[in-house]
Design a protein around this motif. Structure first.
Motif, PDB file in Angstrom:
ATOM      1  N   ALA A   1       8.508   1.232   0.867  1.00 23.13           N
ATOM      2  CA  ALA A   1       7.092   1.252   0.516  1.00 23.13           C
ATOM      3  C   ALA A   1       6.683  -0.015  -0.217  1.00 23.13           C
ATOM      4  O   ALA A   1       5.594  -0.555   0.004  1.00 23.13           O
ATOM      5  N   ARG A   2       7.560  -0.519  -1.085  1.00 21.29           N
ATOM      6  CA  ARG A   2       7.238  -1.703  -1.873  1.00 21.29           C
ATOM      7  C   ARG A   2       7.228  -2.972  -1.028  1.00 21.29           C
ATOM      8  O   ARG A   2       6.634  -3.975  -1.417  1.00 21.29           O
ATOM      9  N   SER A   3       7.888  -2.932   0.137  1.00 21.89           N
ATOM     10  CA  SER A   3       7.976  -4.136   0.971  1.00 21.89           C
ATOM     11  C   SER A   3       6.880  -4.219   2.028  1.00 21.89           C
ATOM     12  O   SER A   3       6.765  -5.220   2.729  1.00 21.89           O
ATOM     13  N   LEU A   4       6.083  -3.171   2.156  1.00 27.07           N
ATOM     14  CA  LEU A   4       5.069  -3.158   3.210  1.00 27.07           C
ATOM     15  C   LEU A   4       4.003  -4.226   3.002  1.00 27.07           C
ATOM     16  O   LEU A   4       3.561  -4.488   1.888  1.00 27.07           O
ATOM     17  N   LYS A   5       3.581  -4.796   4.102  1.00 25.51           N
ATOM     18  CA  LYS A   5       2.496  -5.781   4.091  1.00 25.51           C
ATOM     19  C   LYS A   5       1.214  -5.102   4.545  1.00 25.51           C
ATOM     20  O   LYS A   5       1.254  -4.049   5.206  1.00 25.51           O
ATOM     21  N   PRO A   6       0.058  -5.672   4.206  1.00 32.81           N
ATOM     22  CA  PRO A   6      -1.217  -5.045   4.594  1.00 32.81           C
ATOM     23  C   PRO A   6      -1.314  -4.742   6.084  1.00 32.81           C
ATOM     24  O   PRO A   6      -1.814  -3.683   6.476  1.00 32.81           O
ATOM     25  N   GLU A   7      -0.841  -5.658   6.913  1.00 33.82           N
ATOM     26  CA  GLU A   7      -0.935  -5.430   8.361  1.00 33.82           C
ATOM     27  C   GLU A   7      -0.028  -4.288   8.811  1.00 33.82           C
ATOM     28  O   GLU A   7      -0.304  -3.619   9.809  1.00 33.82           O
ATOM     29  N   GLN A   8       1.066  -4.043   8.078  1.00 37.91           N
ATOM     30  CA  GLN A   8       1.947  -2.933   8.436  1.00 37.91           C
ATOM     31  C   GLN A   8       1.326  -1.597   8.040  1.00 37.91           C
ATOM     32  O   GLN A   8       1.449  -0.604   8.764  1.00 37.91           O
ATOM     33  N   ILE A   9       0.645  -1.584   6.913  1.00 36.52           N
ATOM     34  CA  ILE A   9      -0.071  -0.367   6.516  1.00 36.52           C
ATOM     35  C   ILE A   9      -1.190  -0.081   7.508  1.00 36.52           C
ATOM     36  O   ILE A   9      -1.431   1.068   7.888  1.00 36.52           O
ATOM     37  N   ALA A  10      -1.863  -1.134   7.958  1.00 39.24           N
ATOM     38  CA  ALA A  10      -2.913  -0.965   8.963  1.00 39.24           C
ATOM     39  C   ALA A  10      -2.328  -0.435  10.264  1.00 39.24           C
ATOM     40  O   ALA A  10      -2.938   0.412  10.938  1.00 39.24           O
ATOM     41  N   GLN A  11      -1.138  -0.912  10.632  1.00 42.59           N
ATOM     42  CA  GLN A  11      -0.463  -0.430  11.834  1.00 42.59           C
ATOM     43  C   GLN A  11      -0.119   1.050  11.708  1.00 42.59           C
ATOM     44  O   GLN A  11      -0.271   1.833  12.649  1.00 42.59           O
ATOM     45  N   MET A  12       0.332   1.446  10.544  1.00 43.53           N
ATOM     46  CA  MET A  12       0.653   2.842  10.299  1.00 43.53           C
ATOM     47  C   MET A  12      -0.589   3.717  10.433  1.00 43.53           C
ATOM     48  O   MET A  12      -0.567   4.786  11.044  1.00 43.53           O
ATOM     49  N   GLU A  13      -1.693   3.237   9.865  1.00 45.29           N
ATOM     50  CA  GLU A  13      -2.950   3.985   9.939  1.00 45.29           C
ATOM     51  C   GLU A  13      -3.409   4.127  11.387  1.00 45.29           C
ATOM     52  O   GLU A  13      -3.874   5.186  11.822  1.00 45.29           O
TER      53      GLU A  13
END
Length: 298
Positions: free
Chosen positions: A126-138
């Motif tokens: 969770a601490r290593s996630l980048k904004p684009e990866q969170i967007a991908q998850m969403e």
């Protein structure tokens, strides 16, 4: 340990948490060992589809998954053997609905224990996630929900009942073999007696997804340390399980669990001696496989 990049701490590992049990349901006796031995690869690619791991993350994510599977193999498979042996005894005796509910509680307990075990690695992720990866998850969550709507929210009540019955029968046939038409009619009646509200299940699904998104966004925005992130993940896992007991939808959840146990009990009660023997032998195959897996490295 490096930063374990997982977008869905609870959602992702919840899928894995029941992975071993899914192998039991999906794989035949002869395929269980192969399925379990490749479970780490399956989990890795499932996770990668959600967050699109970068070059740095890929290596240590694989390592963390390998360590989790190693722990699971050494400490949990023997417990699965005991659960299956209990199932064998229940089929040979006079099983009750209370017995089945206790079995379900035991599996939930095992699932929660696995998720809590993975919390430190999930915190790294969770601490290593980048904004684009969170967007991908969403984006992935949204796509999955669209698929759910198409499959489970289309058609009238009878179509939804039929789909649910069909899915249940696929698993009952895996356990017991084929059923007669008379047996199928009784199982369909028991299946239809369960409360049906796929809108509730979709809403609960989206609630869990949003909780995961809120967690990873909070970790990133506040730049939380590992201990604080682990605490958040532990709280999320526990709250997700406790929601069944403390939700405003508790009456629905209780009715669904109780009627599902009653359906399983109906199947056991109407099963012929040959069908029960089929189930007992299948369980024995899994017991042998789990014992073998637990005693051997991958």
């Amino acid at each position: 340990m490096k930063k374990f990049n997982t977008q869905p701490p609870f959602s992702s590992r919840f899928r894995y948490a029941v992975l071993a049990m899914l192998f039991i349901i999906v794989a035949g006796c002869s395929g269980l060992r192969l399925a379990y031995n490749n479970g780490d690869t399956v989990l890795y690619w499932w996770l990668n589809a959600y967050v699109d791991l970068d070059r740095d993350q890929k290596g240590w994510v694989r390592e963390d998954i390998d360590k989790l599977f190693d722990w699971h193999r050494k400490t949990q498979l023997k417990d699965y053997v005991e659960i299956l042996r209990t199932g064998q005894k229940q089929l040979q005796g006079n099983v009750t609905q209370a017995d089945l509910m206790a079995d379900y509680s035991e599996i939930k307990h095992r699932t929660q224990a696995l998720l809590l075990k993975a919390a430190p690695e999930l915190a790294d992720l969770a601490r290593s996630l980048k904004p684009e990866q969170i967007a991908q998850m969403e984006k992935k969550f949204k796509s999955n929900n669209d698929d759910y709507r198409k499959k489970y929210l289309s058609g009238d009540q009878d179509k939804r009942q039929q789909l649910r019955y069909k899915k249940a029968m696929e698993q009952f046939e895996l356990w017991f073999g084929s059923f007669s038409r008379e047996q199928e009619a009784q199982i369909r009646k028991a299946s239809d007696a369960r409360p049906l509200n796929n809108e509730i299940w979709l809403d609960e699904r989206m609630r869990r997804q949003q909780n995961v998104l809120n967690l990873v966004k909070k970790v990133q925005q506040e730049k939380l340390g590992k201990d604080a992130t682990v605490a958040l993940i532990n709280t999320l896992v526990k709250d997700s399980f406790e929601r069944l007991e403390h939700s405003e939808r508790k009456a629905f959840f209780d009715a669904y669990e109780s009627s599902t146990a009653q359906m399983v009990l109906t199947v056991i009660k109407i099963a012929t001696p040959a069908q029960k023997e089929h189930a007992i032998k299948r369980m024995q195959g899994w017991i042998d496989d789990f014992n073998s897996l637990a005693s051997q490295p991958k």
